[in-house]
Design an enzyme around this catalytic site. Structure first.
Site, PDB file in Angstrom:
ATOM      1  N   THR A  28       4.447  13.693  -8.498  1.00 26.60           N
ATOM      2  CA  THR A  28       3.857  14.537  -8.231  1.00 26.60           C
ATOM      3  C   THR A  28       4.156  13.702  -6.287  1.00 26.60           C
ATOM      4  O   THR A  28       4.702  13.245  -6.393  1.00 26.60           O
ATOM      5  CB  THR A  28       2.325  14.721  -7.714  1.00 26.60           C
ATOM      6  OG1 THR A  28       1.652  14.446  -8.645  1.00 26.60           O
ATOM      7  CG2 THR A  28       1.563  15.160  -6.604  1.00 26.60           C
ATOM      8  N   GLY A  29       4.594  15.349  -5.888  1.00 26.02           N
ATOM      9  CA  GLY A  29       4.790  14.884  -4.036  1.00 26.02           C
ATOM     10  C   GLY A  29       5.958  16.615  -4.194  1.00 26.02           C
ATOM     11  O   GLY A  29       6.507  16.580  -4.608  1.00 26.02           O
ATOM     12  N   GLY A  82       8.208  10.539  -7.132  1.00 28.11           N
ATOM     13  CA  GLY A  82       8.503   9.577  -5.843  1.00 28.11           C
ATOM     14  C   GLY A  82       7.697   8.183  -5.428  1.00 28.11           C
ATOM     15  O   GLY A  82       6.901   7.743  -6.017  1.00 28.11           O
ATOM     16  N   ALA A  83       7.683   8.474  -3.730  1.00 30.42           N
ATOM     17  CA  ALA A  83       6.726   7.075  -3.869  1.00 30.42           C
ATOM     18  C   ALA A  83       6.944   7.225  -2.164  1.00 30.42           C
ATOM     19  O   ALA A  83       8.085   7.982  -1.449  1.00 30.42           O
ATOM     20  CB  ALA A  83       7.819   5.896  -3.109  1.00 30.42           C
ATOM     21  N   GLY A  95       0.426   7.441  -3.656  1.00 28.39           N
ATOM     22  CA  GLY A  95      -1.238   8.215  -3.326  1.00 28.39           C
ATOM     23  C   GLY A  95      -0.801   8.976  -2.631  1.00 28.39           C
ATOM     24  O   GLY A  95      -2.738   8.997  -1.761  1.00 28.39           O
ATOM     25  N   GLY A  96       0.114   8.678  -1.183  1.00 25.70           N
ATOM     26  CA  GLY A  96       0.188   9.582  -0.412  1.00 25.70           C
ATOM     27  C   GLY A  96      -0.609  11.223  -0.827  1.00 25.70           C
ATOM     28  O   GLY A  96      -0.927  11.989   0.130  1.00 25.70           O
ATOM     29  N   GLY A  97      -0.306  11.921  -2.078  1.00 23.67           N
ATOM     30  CA  GLY A  97      -0.308  13.177  -2.655  1.00 23.67           C
ATOM     31  C   GLY A  97      -2.166  12.866  -2.547  1.00 23.67           C
ATOM     32  O   GLY A  97      -2.355  14.006  -3.502  1.00 23.67           O
ATOM     33  N   GLU A 103      -0.644   9.142 -11.863  1.00 24.46           N
ATOM     34  CA  GLU A 103       0.312   8.052 -11.624  1.00 24.46           C
ATOM     35  C   GLU A 103       0.875   7.369 -12.477  1.00 24.46           C
ATOM     36  O   GLU A 103       2.364   6.789 -13.490  1.00 24.46           O
ATOM     37  CB  GLU A 103       1.398   8.375  -9.913  1.00 24.46           C
ATOM     38  CG  GLU A 103       1.289   9.812  -9.798  1.00 24.46           C
ATOM     39  CD  GLU A 103       1.583   9.481  -8.168  1.00 24.46           C
ATOM     40  OE1 GLU A 103       1.844  10.669  -7.787  1.00 24.46           O
ATOM     41  OE2 GLU A 103       1.201   8.754  -7.325  1.00 24.46           O
ATOM     42  N   LYS A 121      12.017   5.490   2.844  1.00 21.86           N
ATOM     43  CA  LYS A 121      11.262   5.030   2.495  1.00 21.86           C
ATOM     44  C   LYS A 121      11.463   3.773   1.792  1.00 21.86           C
ATOM     45  O   LYS A 121      10.432   2.763   1.490  1.00 21.86           O
ATOM     46  CB  LYS A 121      10.926   5.968   0.659  1.00 21.86           C
ATOM     47  CG  LYS A 121      10.712   7.646   0.558  1.00 21.86           C
ATOM     48  CD  LYS A 121       9.380   7.205   2.473  1.00 21.86           C
ATOM     49  CE  LYS A 121       8.924   9.098   2.264  1.00 21.86           C
ATOM     50  NZ  LYS A 121       9.935   9.922   3.151  1.00 21.86           N
TER      51      LYS A 121
END
Length: 220
Positions: A28-29, A82-83, A95-97, A103, A121
């Site tokens: 996700t992201g 992503g990260a 987990g920003g999203g 995940e 990042k």
């Protein structure tokens, strides 16, 4: 080259890890969104995908990519995600999203975890990005107090509910020197669903988008 263009470079490089005729794990992201759009171009070469969020599921289905429930598939050769941060050992903050739990489940179910991100990042010490913790709602205040004891400053992500029906505390002011220990310590707290540290199961490969193209970092 813009940050978004660097994300696209990383997403393009990740296509090389997609296994023909197999299920692909998809995260996700914003960077993963580019990967999904590119995956659509080779969708006839894969069996389908499993997804870490409703948002990614909807994006893939809009492209005509078949999305399976994780319970209905066997081994997943590769998971692409992503990260928000990565250290040089390929431990991650994610987990920003808000999709950290799903995940982490798919990462654990996959043989290879390929992380895609722009070069900003990669950090020496994780923690500048607030660490997400998914929490059962009734435990919010209790977990927040416990996170303060661990040296963090938790902030409730208001007006946000995860796909699992839970809430997120974003923990500020951390310097994560021992990622495995902190992941285990937070996960032990009753009421925590999971923490967004991916250290017990870090990435195997990190692909960074740079102004000069994609750069690949291996954890081993």
């Amino acid at each position: 080259m813009t940050q978004d263009e660097m994300k696209i470079k990383a997403a393009e490089a990740a296509l090389e890890y997609v296994v023909t005729g197999a299920i692909v794990g998809v995260g996700t992201g914003s960077t993963v969104n580019h990967f999904i759009d590119l995956l659509a171009g080779i969708k006839n070469k894969i069996e389908g995908a499993v997804s870490s969020s409703e948002a990614s599921t909807q994006r893939m289905q809009a492209h005509g990519i078949k999305v399976y429930d994780l319970n209905d598939v066997g081994d997943i050769p590769v998971y692409i995600d992503g990260a928000d941060e990565s250290d040089h050992y390929l431990n991650l903050i994610k987990g920003g999203g808000g999709a950290l739990t799903r995940e982490k489940i798919i990462a654990g179910a996959s043989k290879k975890f390929v992380c895609i991100a722009d070069e900003s990042k990669l950090v020496d010490v994780m923690g500048k990005f607030p660490l997400p913790v998914e929490v059962i709602p009734m435990a919010r205040s209790f977990i927040a107090r416990e996170l303060v004891k661990l040296g963090g400053q938790p902030v409730w992500r208001e007006n946000f509910i995860t796909d699992n029906g839970n809430i997120i505390l974003d923990v500020h002011n951390l310097e994560i020197m021992d990622a495995v220990k902190l992941e285990n310590d937070i996960n032990k707290l009753p009421g925590v669903v999971t923490v967004g540290i991916f250290a017990n199961r870090p990435a195997d490969v990190l692909i960074l988008g740079t102004p000069n193209g994609a750069r690949t970092v291996y954890s081993k």
